[in-house]
Every structure is written in C-alpha cells, then in structure tokens.
Design an enzyme around this catalytic site. Structure first.
Site, PDB file in Angstrom:
ATOM      1  N   ASP A 124      -6.458   0.021  -8.942  1.00 24.66           N
ATOM      2  CA  ASP A 124      -7.238   0.941  -8.104  1.00 24.66           C
ATOM      3  C   ASP A 124      -6.539   2.278  -7.918  1.00 24.66           C
ATOM      4  O   ASP A 124      -6.719   2.948  -6.912  1.00 24.66           O
ATOM      5  CB  ASP A 124      -7.513   0.312  -6.734  1.00 24.66           C
ATOM      6  CG  ASP A 124      -6.237  -0.027  -5.989  1.00 24.66           C
ATOM      7  OD1 ASP A 124      -5.145   0.080  -6.599  1.00 24.66           O
ATOM      8  OD2 ASP A 124      -6.315  -0.390  -4.799  1.00 24.66           O
ATOM      9  N   ASP A 147       6.313  -6.767  -1.364  1.00 21.18           N
ATOM     10  CA  ASP A 147       6.751  -5.391  -1.090  1.00 21.18           C
ATOM     11  C   ASP A 147       7.647  -5.297   0.150  1.00 21.18           C
ATOM     12  O   ASP A 147       8.665  -4.604   0.137  1.00 21.18           O
ATOM     13  CB  ASP A 147       5.570  -4.404  -1.044  1.00 21.18           C
ATOM     14  CG  ASP A 147       4.421  -4.875  -0.174  1.00 21.18           C
ATOM     15  OD1 ASP A 147       4.453  -6.037   0.293  1.00 21.18           O
ATOM     16  OD2 ASP A 147       3.481  -4.093   0.043  1.00 21.18           O
TER      17      ASP A 147
END
Ligand SMILES: *[C@@H]1O[C@H](CO)[C@@H](O)[C@H](O)[C@H]1NC(C)=O
Ligand SMILES: *[C@@H]1O[C@H](CO)[C@@H](O)[C@H](O)[C@H]1NC(C)=O
Length: 453
Positions: free
Chosen positions: A217, A296
């Site tokens: 994206d 992350d």
C-alpha cells in the site's frame, strides 16, 4: 572565588523565586476547583521553569567563559566551573569515514521485496515502483504474497507474465497460535510469520546482500531508488547505522521544509519502517530471534536496536494509501494520509553524504542544536514573540513537557521504547512557519528513559 560566590547568589535568588512562585501559584489555583485547568497551568508553569533554567544555564556559560578568559592558567578550585560537553558528543566508535573501497566497489544488486496479502490495489504500488525503477537488473522486484487471496494473486501474475517481478508465496496458511487475550491481534502474528518467510527467501535462497522492504500500500517518490542506492554505502560502512528508511513520521507539509528540504537527511534513533533497507549482516542477527508478532515494536526495543540509528529523509520517499489494513484506519485518517511524498527528485549519487557518518554528525549536528537560541513551544507556535529569524531550540525535561509541546506544535507525541518519533539523542527536528526548530532534551541528557511511553 568571586565568581563562585556570584553563582551561589544567583542560584539562591532563583531557588527563592521558584519556591515563592510555587506557593503563590498553589494558593491561587486551589481556589479554582477545576483539575483540568490546574493541570494545564502546571504544564505551562513547568515550561516556564524550564526556560528559566536554560536561561540560568546560558548566564552560567557566559560567566564561566569569562572566567576562563580571565584566568586561563588557573587550576584546582575553578575547574568545577568548566562546563561539560553535551553527552551526545561522545562517540561510540573512534572514527568512521566512508571507506573508499565501498564507494568504488562493484555495483550492488538491491532487490525490493513487496509484502502483499489481499489487496488487489498492489497494482498501484507495483506501477509506481516500475515507473521509477532506473534499472531492472540492479533493482529486481520480489513480490511475496501471504493469505492466498485469488484476486490479488491474479494481479501479481499479470506482472510476472511480463517478467517484471518475481512472485513467491508464503506456504503456511495454518492459523497462528495466539496467546489468549490477543486473538484480535492475530493479523500481527501472520505478518511477522510472513516477514520471516520473505526475508529468509531474499537472503538465504536468493543470497542478496541487502534488501529494500515495502508493503503493498505504498506509493514511492521519483527518487526512491536513488535514495536507497546512495545511502547503501553509508549503511555498509557505519556500524552505528542499522537501517535506511524512506519515511518521516513528522513529514506533514506544514512540518517540513518543502522549499529546500528535499536533499536533507537525518540520523534517527526511532525505527520508522514504511520503506526501509537492511543488510544481510543485520538479518543474520535478527533471524534467529525473529518474534511471533508485533515485529516493528520488537525492532525498536533496546535488545534489538543496540543503540543503532536509521537514516531518514526530511521529506518522505514513500506514502501509504492503505487506509484499510491490520492497523486501524483512525491512525491513517489522523496522521498517515497527511505525510507528504517528495516531488522534487534529488540525484543522491551526486551528493556528499559524509555528514551523516556518526563521528561527523554527532559533533556537528548536536553541537549546532545546543548552540541555538532557546524559545518556548507557545512562542514558536504563535511565531510573533520571537524577535529574530533562524533556527531555535525548544528544551524539554520531562515526558509530559515533551508531549504537551509536541501536541501544541502538531508533532507525533508518542514514544516507543522511550524514543520519540524521528528522535536522535532525544532531539526532534522539524520546520514550522519558515523556521528550523529542534525540540531537544537538556544538554546533559544521558539516554532514553524506557518508562516514557
Ligand atoms: C552468496 O553471496 C556471497 C557474496 O555476497 C558469496 O560469497 C557466496 O558464495 C554466495 N552463496 C551462494 C550459495 O551463492
Ligand atoms: C564531504 O563532506 C565532508 C564533511 O561532511 C568533508 O569533510 C569532505 O571533504 C567532503 N568531501 C568532498 C569530496 O567534498
């Protein structure tokens, strides 16, 4: 001795003023029975105090400089007046200039891996990458798909047919084992599993020596490839770097220098993700302990980061268009969609990027920040009370003063493992009303506080 006494008098006056002001303040506000008002006045009050401390410090600096000039040979007693250098000036490695052999070395192959799942809109990402890719051999594109989503697979195949991308599929479609209470975060477990699969392929099967990681994206800027190809040398030669990212977490148009900032790069202690590059050496280190989920935030923990920094740009080289995804759409609407994508391409291969090497950067950048005039966040925001042009520093001392200043100025105000977004040695750089501003901790800053969140 005269100066020492003067210092004591100044300190005494200051302390008395603080105590007096606090007592008066307390009495006044006790009359108001409104907790919220008290809290916000307190925050303002703390900010005032911080400014006072900084001003005292500057006076102290001037006085001690004067003293040094008056008695340059004096030793013993007076040495206590000598200011310490900001802790940021200490170097972690003795020296690291870009090695010539790396600069002139053989052309490196820099693959891009695109992580994909069930978004046929991956077409938009791939078209962007293909549009700006200067060289198909140097920048092979690998699409890794999870989720076995038919419509998305069809889109990807239309690119493999034209030999534009390599297509790999994550084979394990079993439901991941998720601890009780985390079932709604199952998506994050799948993503971590997919990253492990894809990066193993890149480094173990395809044997690449570095990779640029994007998701399905992301739009990329016209100079996306130039940026990564040119910073690769830095990443390889400076052991205190562990990634290059295309993303500025505070990269909204009103917070960056849209006129001249397109060449500007920074070091950041905050791992930004969203279009990032790592080397095989780092993957060798991370793979054996790769987490089951939330990869992350795991990367941002001190055990993984080990005090290493990423390079990030002033103006982002990626932009996300993925409102619907695993993370919530609210974050997209509030922040992500305002991040500006660079439109004025830079040929980074012609730029001297040595200023980003740790030894140089930590001397020049940090010294510069702490030599700047000080201003308060409200004054910077109003931009009327500052009687001069040019860069300023807004000091912060506590988590709450950081947060209130960040909120006031429109910066991201969260921390991960104690590090504010884009922070380097606690310093957050941004650009507002035509002025460079650094939100910076006290000059004797000693490191991130893990309890700040
Ligand atoms: C992988 O690449 C390295 C150089 O980057 C090379 O030395 C090594 O032989 C390669 N291994 C395989 C299995 O191709
Ligand atoms: C690149 O910049 C560094 C300072 O950051 C300087 O010392 C060096 O001489 C420059 N190199 C060239 C080729 O201009």
């Amino acid at each position: 001795m005269k100066y020492k006494r003067l210092g004591l008098i100044v300190a005494f006056c200051f302390t008395s003023w603080v105590v007096l002001a606090f007592v008066i303040f307390n009495e006044n506000s006790a009359k108001k029975n409104d907790v919220e008002i008290r809290k916000s006045s307190l925050v303002k009050y703390i900010q005032e105090l911080e400014l006072q401390i900084i001003q005292q410090e500057e006076t102290y600096k001037i006085l001690s400089d004067k003293l040094k000039k008056l008695a340059p040979e004096t030793k013993g007693d007076t040495t206590i007046l000598v200011l310490e250098e900001p802790s940021g000036l200490q170097q972690r490695t003795p020296s690291s200039t870009i090695k010539q052999d790396v600069l002139q070395g053989a052309e490196i192959i820099l693959p891009v891996i695109v992580f994909s799942c069930n978004r046929p809109d991956i077409r938009r990402s791939l078209d962007g990458l293909l549009k700006y890719r200067p060289d198909a051999k140097k920048f092979p594109i690998i699409v890794s798909q999870d989720c076995a989503h038919g419509a998305t697979a069809e889109v990807i195949r239309s690119y493999t047919d034209a030999s534009q991308v390599t297509y790999i599929q994550q084979p394990d479609q079993s439901e991941p084992i998720v601890p009780p209470g985390e079932t709604k975060f199952k998506g994050y477990f799948k993503i971590a599993r997919h990253y492990l699969f894809g990066l193993k392929k890149v480094f173990r099967t395809f044997n690449h020596s570095a990779v640029i990681i994007v998701e399905d994206d992301l739009d990329v800027a016209p100079d996306f490839f130039s940026y990564f190809a040119s910073t690769y040398h830095l990443l390889k030669s400076d052991p205190t770097l562990w990634c290059v990212s295309a993303w500025n977490d505070n990269g909204k148009a009103r917070l960056v220098d849209m006129q001249q900032g397109n060449q500007l790069l920074y070091r950041s202690d905050f791992f930004p993700g969203l279009g990032w590059m790592i080397t095989k050496e780092l993957w060798d280190e991370l793979e054996p302990k790769w987490p089951k989920s939330y990869w992350d935030d795991w990367m941002r923990r001190p055990e993984q980061r080990k005090d290493r920094a990423c390079i990030r740009p002033e103006i982002s080289r990626t932009r996300t268009f993925g409102k619907i995804g695993v993370s919530n759409g609210l974050f997209f609407d509030k922040h992500l969609k305002y991040i500006k994508l660079n439109e004025m391409p830079v040929d980074f291969s012609s730029k001297n990027l040595s200023y980003l090497v740790q030894s140089t950067y930590d001397t020049d950048y940090i010294r510069n920040v702490y030599s700047l005039p000080v201003a308060s966040a409200p004054d910077v925001r109003a931009n009327t009370k500052l009687p001069f042009d040019g860069p300023v520093r807004i000091p912060y001392y506590t988590k709450d003063t950081f947060k209130s200043a960040a909120k006031l100025l429109g910066l991201m105000d969260d921390f991960k493992s104690g590090v504010p977004r884009t922070g380097y040695h606690g310093i957050v750089s941004f650009f507002l009303n035509g002025r460079r501003i650094y939100l910076a901790p006290h000059s004797s800053w000693k490191g991130y506080d893990l309890t700040w969140s």
